[in-house]
Design an enzyme around this catalytic site. Structure first.
Site, mmCIF file in Angstrom:
data_model
loop_
_atom_site.group_PDB
_atom_site.id
_atom_site.type_symbol
_atom_site.label_atom_id
_atom_site.label_comp_id
_atom_site.label_asym_id
_atom_site.label_seq_id
_atom_site.Cartn_x
_atom_site.Cartn_y
_atom_site.Cartn_z
ATOM 1 N N ARG A 160 -72.917 -23.408 47.601
ATOM 2 C CA ARG A 160 -72.477 -24.067 48.775
ATOM 3 C C ARG A 160 -71.002 -23.972 49.062
ATOM 4 N NH1 ARG A 160 -72.063 -29.075 47.938
ATOM 5 N NH2 ARG A 160 -74.125 -29.544 47.170
ATOM 6 N N TYR A 213 -68.669 -23.594 76.304
ATOM 7 C CA TYR A 213 -70.152 -23.156 76.030
ATOM 8 C C TYR A 213 -70.693 -24.715 75.983
ATOM 9 C CZ TYR A 213 -73.737 -22.283 72.555
ATOM 10 O OH TYR A 213 -74.895 -22.003 72.117
ATOM 11 N N ASP A 218 -61.574 -20.707 71.311
ATOM 12 C CA ASP A 218 -63.006 -20.025 70.926
ATOM 13 C C ASP A 218 -62.852 -18.706 71.700
ATOM 14 O OD1 ASP A 218 -65.711 -19.225 71.127
ATOM 15 O OD2 ASP A 218 -66.372 -21.287 71.613
ATOM 16 N N LYS A 246 -72.758 -13.832 67.908
ATOM 17 C CA LYS A 246 -72.565 -12.747 69.334
ATOM 18 C C LYS A 246 -71.960 -11.646 68.873
ATOM 19 C CE LYS A 246 -74.187 -16.976 70.898
ATOM 20 N NZ LYS A 246 -73.158 -17.800 71.148
HETATM 21 C C1 LIG Z 1 -72.821 -19.219 70.942
HETATM 22 C C2 LIG Z 1 -71.537 -19.814 71.293
HETATM 23 C C3 LIG Z 1 -71.110 -20.866 70.384
HETATM 24 C C4 LIG Z 1 -72.131 -21.505 69.369
HETATM 25 O O1 LIG Z 1 -72.461 -20.681 68.079
HETATM 26 P P1 LIG Z 1 -73.826 -20.953 67.596
HETATM 27 O O2 LIG Z 1 -73.595 -19.726 66.316
HETATM 28 O O3 LIG Z 1 -74.712 -20.554 68.453
HETATM 29 O O4 LIG Z 1 -73.924 -22.007 66.904
HETATM 30 C C5 LIG Z 1 -69.830 -21.522 70.586
HETATM 31 N N1 LIG Z 1 -69.182 -21.046 71.555
HETATM 32 C C6 LIG Z 1 -69.484 -19.784 72.586
HETATM 33 C C7 LIG Z 1 -68.387 -19.228 73.389
HETATM 34 C C8 LIG Z 1 -70.841 -19.267 72.216
HETATM 35 O O5 LIG Z 1 -71.108 -18.326 73.079
#
Ligand SMILES: *Cc1c(COP(=O)(O)O)cnc(C)c1O
Length: 385
Positions: free
Chosen positions: A51, A103, A175, A200
C-alpha cells in the site's frame, strides 16, 4: 545518457526501464507481493508494504516524472483517487476555484463529497478576466483547471492562470489527461501540480484504471503520498506494470491519434449533416491560436454538433460500426459517445445546456486505426440520417 537529456520517445521506453539487477530480465518484474522481508526490525531496502511502496510502481513513477519534467510522481488506482488525495491535502475550509467545464467525475466529487469540507467555486477559466475577478473575490487556496476541456475542448491559458494563482498565493493544478505529456507540459508553464487519468492516453489500451500526479514540490508530494498510504487508493503492481508497457508507445500513439483526428475533423467540417466541429487543430476553433502556442499538438479528441435532435443523434450513434459506442477515451480503438446522456449526465440539465452540452453533441476519441475506415464508417452512419 542522463535521463534529463533523453528525448520523449526514448524516455517512455528507458526511464525506469533498467534490466532487473538480479536476473538481467529486460522487462521489469511484476513485484506481486504485499510485504517485504526485513534483515532486522526496521532494517529494509525501502519497501515494507505494497500500500505504501512497490518496486513496479516505483519504476512507473520514475518514468512518469521524467515525462512531465518533474522531480516527483505519485501513482494511484484511479484519476479520481489522485483528485481525492489532492483535495484532502488542503486544510479544511479551503476555497477551490475550478473550471466550469471539467470532467464529469471531477464535478461530481467536488459537488457531492468535497463541498462538505471545502468551498467550491466554478468559473469559466477560458476567460482570464473571470479568473482574476474570482481570485479577488474568493481568495482561493487552490485553482483547478482542465485544458482542453471535456467535452467542449475549450482552451485555458495555463501560463496566465497559474501566474495569477501564484500572485494570490494559491496552488495551481492542471488536469492534462486530454493532451498527455507528449503534447502539453503544464509544469513548464507554471503549474504546481499536473494530474492525469492514466486510464486514458498514458496506458492507451483501455484495460487499466489509474491516475497520477507530477510535481516539483517535495512537501506536496510527501503530503499526498502519506495520504495515499493512509486512505489506501494505491495501484496494484500488475496494473502499474501494464501502464509501463502501454507507455512505451505513447509518442507514436499520440502522433497517430493526431494525424487521424485532423483528417476526421476536416471530413466532418465539410459534411452537410454536421452543424459544427470543435477540434483545437482547426483554424475555426475559438482558441486555435492559444492552442498552437501552449500545446505541441492537438490530440485525438473531437466534438461535433449534428444537424438534428436527440432522435437523430441516437440513430447516428447506433449506426457506427468501427467506432464503439462507449464512455472513456485515449485507447488505440476509436470510441464515440453522447456526453449529455453518458459521460456528463451527472451535470444538471440547465447547467449542461448553458455550457453547450446539448442533445446533438457527439464526442469522438479518434483511435489509431486506418483513417479511411474511420471516415467511411462516419460517412455511412451520417448517410442513414
Ligand atoms: C477519466 C478522467 C478523469 C478520471 O480518471 P479515472 O481514472 O477514470 O478515475 C479525470 N479527468 C479527466 C479529464 C478524465 O478524462
Amino acid at each position: 545518457m542522463k535521463k534529463s537529456e533523453m528525448k520523449f520517445a526514448t524516455k517512455v521506453i528507458h526511464v525506469g526501464g533498467h534490466p532487473d539487477p538480479e536476473t538481467g530480465a529486460v522487462m521489469p518484474p511484476i513485484y506481486q507481493t504485499t510485504t517485504y522481508a526485513q534483515e532486522s526490525p526496521g532494517k529494509h531496502k525501502g519497501y515494507e508494504y505494497t500500500r505504501s511502496h512497490n518496486p513496479t510502481r516505483t519504476r512507473l513513477e520514475e518514468c512518469l516524472a521524467s515525462l512531465e519534467g518533474a522531480k516527483y510522481a505519485l501513482v494511484a488506482a484511479s484519476g479520481m483517487g489522485i483528485t481525492t488525495l489532492i483535495m484532502h491535502s488542503l486544510p479544511p475550509g479551503s476555497t477551490i476555484l475550478c473550471g466550469d467545464d471539467v470532467y464529469g467525475g471531477t464535478y461530481r466529487i467536488l459537488t457531492t463529497v468535497f463541498h462538505k469540507i471545502h468551498n467550491i467555486i466554478f468559473v469559466d477559466t477560458t476567460n482570464i478576466k473571470n479568473v482574476e475577478r474570482a481570485m479577488k473575490e474568493h481568495k482561493p487556496q487552490l485553482v483547478w483547471i482542465e485544458t482542453p476541456t471535456n467535452p467542449l475542448l475549450k482552451i485555458t491559458d495555463i501560463e496566465k492562470v497559474t501566474q495569477l494563482a501564484r500572485s494570490h498565493k494559491a496552488l495551481s493544478v492542471v488536469d492534462n489527461t486530454f493532451m498527455s505529456p507528449y503534447f502539453q507540459n503544464p509544469l513548464s508553464l507554471g503549474a504546481d501540480i499536473v494530474v492525469h487519468s492514466m486510464t486514458k492516453y498514458l496506458n492507451g489500451h483501455s484495460d487499466v484504471i489509474g491516475g497520477c500526479l507530477m510535481t516539483n514540490r517535495k512537501s506536496l508530494y510527501e503530503k499526498c503520498w502519506k495520504l495515499q498510504n493512509t486512505l489506501g487508493p494505491s495501484q496494484s503492481p500488475f496494473d502499474s506494470w501494464l501502464v509501463i508497457r502501454g507507455l512505451k508507445t505513447l509518442a507514436i500513439r499520440m502522433q497517430a491519434h493526431e494525424k487521424n483526428a485532423l483528417k476526421v475533423a476536416k471530413f466532418l467540417e465539410a459534411h452537410p449533416k454536421v452543424e459544427k466541429v470543435v477540434y483545437p487543430g482547426l483554424k475555426t476553433h475559438l482558441h486555435h491560436k492559444l492552442a498552437k502556442k501552449q500545446m505541441k499538438g492537438y490530440g485525438g479528441m473531437i466534438t461535433f454538433y449534428l444537424k438534428g435532435d436527440i432522435k437523430k443523434s441516437k440513430r447516428f450513434l447506433e449506426r457506427v460500426k468501427v467506432f464503439t459506442l462507449a464512455e472513456s477515451l485515449g485507447g488505440v480503438e476509436s470510441l464515440i459517445e453522447h456526453p449529455a446522456i453518458m459521460t456528463h449526465a451527472s451535470i444538471p440539465k440547465k447547467l449542461r445546456e448553458d455550457i453547450g452540452i446539448s442533445d446533438n453533441l457527439v464526442r469522438l476519441s479518434v483511435g489509431i486505426e486506418d483513417s479511411e475506415d474511420l471516415i467511411r464508417d462516419l460517412e455511412n452512419a451520417l448517410k442513414s440520417l
